[in-house]
Design a protein around this motif. Structure first.
Motif, PDB file in Angstrom:
ATOM      1  N   GLN A  33     -28.535  -4.337 -13.498  1.00  0.00           N
ATOM      2  CA  GLN A  33     -29.215  -3.264 -14.206  1.00  0.00           C
ATOM      3  C   GLN A  33     -29.199  -3.539 -15.708  1.00  0.00           C
ATOM      4  O   GLN A  33     -28.264  -4.148 -16.219  1.00  0.00           O
ATOM      5  CB  GLN A  33     -28.520  -1.929 -13.936  1.00  0.00           C
ATOM      6  CG  GLN A  33     -28.388  -1.585 -12.463  1.00  0.00           C
ATOM      7  CD  GLN A  33     -27.665  -0.276 -12.234  1.00  0.00           C
ATOM      8  OE1 GLN A  33     -27.594   0.576 -13.112  1.00  0.00           O
ATOM      9  NE2 GLN A  33     -27.126  -0.095 -11.036  1.00  0.00           N
TER      10      GLN A  33
ATOM     11  N   TYR B   6     -29.608  -1.484 -19.468  1.00  0.00           N
ATOM     12  CA  TYR B   6     -29.581  -0.189 -20.142  1.00  0.00           C
ATOM     13  C   TYR B   6     -29.806  -0.395 -21.630  1.00  0.00           C
ATOM     14  O   TYR B   6     -29.472  -1.443 -22.190  1.00  0.00           O
ATOM     15  CB  TYR B   6     -28.215   0.491 -19.960  1.00  0.00           C
ATOM     16  CG  TYR B   6     -27.904   0.962 -18.566  1.00  0.00           C
ATOM     17  CD1 TYR B   6     -27.541   0.053 -17.565  1.00  0.00           C
ATOM     18  CD2 TYR B   6     -27.948   2.318 -18.237  1.00  0.00           C
ATOM     19  CE1 TYR B   6     -27.242   0.491 -16.277  1.00  0.00           C
ATOM     20  CE2 TYR B   6     -27.650   2.754 -16.954  1.00  0.00           C
ATOM     21  CZ  TYR B   6     -27.304   1.839 -15.990  1.00  0.00           C
ATOM     22  OH  TYR B   6     -27.003   2.277 -14.718  1.00  0.00           O
TER      23      TYR B   6
ATOM     24  N   GLN C 100     -28.774   1.355 -25.381  1.00  0.00           N
ATOM     25  CA  GLN C 100     -27.879   2.318 -26.024  1.00  0.00           C
ATOM     26  C   GLN C 100     -28.171   2.367 -27.519  1.00  0.00           C
ATOM     27  O   GLN C 100     -28.123   1.347 -28.209  1.00  0.00           O
ATOM     28  CB  GLN C 100     -26.406   1.961 -25.792  1.00  0.00           C
ATOM     29  CG  GLN C 100     -25.462   3.031 -26.336  1.00  0.00           C
ATOM     30  CD  GLN C 100     -24.012   2.772 -26.002  1.00  0.00           C
ATOM     31  OE1 GLN C 100     -23.601   1.638 -25.742  1.00  0.00           O
ATOM     32  NE2 GLN C 100     -23.212   3.825 -25.978  1.00  0.00           N
TER      33      GLN C 100
ATOM     34  N   PRO D 178     -25.722   5.307 -22.928  1.00  0.00           N
ATOM     35  CA  PRO D 178     -26.720   4.349 -22.446  1.00  0.00           C
ATOM     36  C   PRO D 178     -27.798   5.039 -21.610  1.00  0.00           C
ATOM     37  O   PRO D 178     -27.528   6.049 -20.948  1.00  0.00           O
ATOM     38  CB  PRO D 178     -25.907   3.382 -21.581  1.00  0.00           C
ATOM     39  CG  PRO D 178     -24.496   3.526 -22.061  1.00  0.00           C
ATOM     40  CD  PRO D 178     -24.366   4.956 -22.465  1.00  0.00           C
TER      41      PRO D 178
ATOM     42  N   PHE E 106     -30.743   4.108 -18.661  1.00  0.00           N
ATOM     43  CA  PHE E 106     -31.187   3.108 -17.700  1.00  0.00           C
ATOM     44  C   PHE E 106     -32.620   2.665 -17.982  1.00  0.00           C
ATOM     45  O   PHE E 106     -33.496   3.487 -18.282  1.00  0.00           O
ATOM     46  CB  PHE E 106     -31.106   3.692 -16.286  1.00  0.00           C
ATOM     47  CG  PHE E 106     -31.745   2.832 -15.238  1.00  0.00           C
ATOM     48  CD1 PHE E 106     -32.966   3.178 -14.708  1.00  0.00           C
ATOM     49  CD2 PHE E 106     -31.122   1.670 -14.812  1.00  0.00           C
ATOM     50  CE1 PHE E 106     -33.574   2.395 -13.744  1.00  0.00           C
ATOM     51  CE2 PHE E 106     -31.721   0.877 -13.848  1.00  0.00           C
ATOM     52  CZ  PHE E 106     -32.944   1.240 -13.309  1.00  0.00           C
TER      53      PHE E 106
ATOM     54  N   LEU F  52     -27.506  -3.313 -22.810  1.00  0.00           N
ATOM     55  CA  LEU F  52     -26.370  -3.629 -21.948  1.00  0.00           C
ATOM     56  C   LEU F  52     -26.862  -4.099 -20.592  1.00  0.00           C
ATOM     57  O   LEU F  52     -27.783  -3.498 -20.024  1.00  0.00           O
ATOM     58  CB  LEU F  52     -25.493  -2.385 -21.722  1.00  0.00           C
ATOM     59  CG  LEU F  52     -24.992  -1.634 -22.951  1.00  0.00           C
ATOM     60  CD1 LEU F  52     -24.315  -0.337 -22.530  1.00  0.00           C
ATOM     61  CD2 LEU F  52     -24.008  -2.494 -23.716  1.00  0.00           C
TER      62      LEU F  52
ATOM     63  N   THR G 241     -27.757   3.522 -10.046  1.00  0.00           N
ATOM     64  CA  THR G 241     -28.101   3.764 -11.441  1.00  0.00           C
ATOM     65  C   THR G 241     -27.278   4.928 -11.970  1.00  0.00           C
ATOM     66  O   THR G 241     -27.129   5.942 -11.293  1.00  0.00           O
ATOM     67  CB  THR G 241     -29.590   4.115 -11.554  1.00  0.00           C
ATOM     68  OG1 THR G 241     -30.358   3.022 -11.074  1.00  0.00           O
ATOM     69  CG2 THR G 241     -29.965   4.420 -12.994  1.00  0.00           C
ATOM     70  N   GLN G 242     -26.755   4.771 -13.177  1.00  0.00           N
ATOM     71  CA  GLN G 242     -25.929   5.821 -13.757  1.00  0.00           C
ATOM     72  C   GLN G 242     -26.679   6.512 -14.897  1.00  0.00           C
ATOM     73  O   GLN G 242     -27.369   5.881 -15.685  1.00  0.00           O
ATOM     74  CB  GLN G 242     -24.602   5.236 -14.231  1.00  0.00           C
ATOM     75  CG  GLN G 242     -23.773   4.719 -13.046  1.00  0.00           C
ATOM     76  CD  GLN G 242     -22.370   4.322 -13.412  1.00  0.00           C
ATOM     77  OE1 GLN G 242     -21.931   4.498 -14.542  1.00  0.00           O
ATOM     78  NE2 GLN G 242     -21.639   3.797 -12.439  1.00  0.00           N
TER      79      GLN G 242
ATOM     80  N   PHE H 275     -26.130   8.902 -18.158  1.00  0.00           N
ATOM     81  CA  PHE H 275     -25.050   9.182 -19.095  1.00  0.00           C
ATOM     82  C   PHE H 275     -25.285  10.448 -19.910  1.00  0.00           C
ATOM     83  O   PHE H 275     -26.427  10.816 -20.213  1.00  0.00           O
ATOM     84  CB  PHE H 275     -24.876   8.014 -20.071  1.00  0.00           C
ATOM     85  CG  PHE H 275     -24.214   6.822 -19.461  1.00  0.00           C
ATOM     86  CD1 PHE H 275     -24.941   5.913 -18.708  1.00  0.00           C
ATOM     87  CD2 PHE H 275     -22.849   6.622 -19.614  1.00  0.00           C
ATOM     88  CE1 PHE H 275     -24.319   4.816 -18.126  1.00  0.00           C
ATOM     89  CE2 PHE H 275     -22.220   5.529 -19.043  1.00  0.00           C
ATOM     90  CZ  PHE H 275     -22.954   4.624 -18.297  1.00  0.00           C
TER      91      PHE H 275
END
Lengths: 113, 114
Positions: A34, A36, A38, A44, A46, A89, B102-103, B105
């Protein structure tokens, strides 16, 4: 030992050029990877996910490639804009470790107008 | 920040005091996570929970405690046993408890211990 590495040095490019960020890993069996974004002082967000059996994934100006032979993922931003400036990331999902998410340290990208 | 809220955004505490960081999500996600982020060290997992009333230690759980009494809430307590608590704390959630998802935040809480 297991490692996931991203370019440690900040990447500076001119607006309109393509930014390419690298994520390398060793001794992991990633189910997928994955990416991300930030921004400073924020969580972060996605961007893209690519599975081990996929070579390439695209979303608007973003493209991710995944080469399990080279153990590498490349993240491209085409026609870059100053608003793309952020830290990016990569995170791999370790199939061999309860599908734990393993995070890289990130690469800082600055797009100059 | 996708339906996850963390409060407060900045927190100052004296050394030796326990402090609780709030994390709430309205995404109906099963799994929730707490990370710590320090300059040059990336995201490090403190605790995670895959289901209500259950949670597991991450890589750096010492000096921290959590609870998961409700699906929407996963508060983190930084205890006085944590040697270096000053850091940026991030809460995340993911739809599936199976791992690797998938996270999403929250905005983070910056804790400074004086």
């Amino acid at each position: 030992s297991q490692k996931i590495e991203q370019n440690s040095e900040a990447l500076n490019i001119q607006e309109g050029k393509t930014a390419t960020l690298t994520c390398n890993y060793t001794n992991y069996s990633p189910a997928y990877l994955q990416w991300y974004r930030q921004d400073p002082g924020r969580g972060p967000v996605f961007l893209l996910l690519i599975r081990e059996n996929e070579k390439e994934k695209r979303k608007e100006r973003l493209k991710v490639t995944f080469d399990t032979t080279l153990k590498q993922s490349l993240f491209h931003i085409t026609a870059s804009q100053p608003a793309d400036s952020a830290t990016y990331l990569c995170a791999l999902v370790d199939a061999g470790n309860n599908r734990k998410l393993i995070w890289g340290l990130g690469t800082s990208l600055a797009v100059n107008p | 920040d996708g339906g996850i809220t963390q409060s407060p955004k900045y927190l100052f505490r004296k050394e030796g005091q326990n402090v609780t960081l709030s994390c709430e999500q309205n995404l109906n996600h099963d799994a929730m996570y707490w990370y710590r982020q320090d300059p040059g060290q990336g995201l490090r997992l403190i605790y995670y929970s895959q289901i209500v009333n259950d949670f597991q230690k991450g890589d750096i759980a010492e000096g921290y405690s959590v609870s998961r009494e409700k699906k929407e809430s996963f508060p983190l307590t930084v205890t006085s046993a944590q040697k270096n608590p000053t850091a940026f704390y991030l809460c995340a959630s993911s739809p599936w408890a199976g791992g690797g998802d998938t996270q999403y935040f929250g905005p983070g809480t910056r804790l400074t211990v004086l």
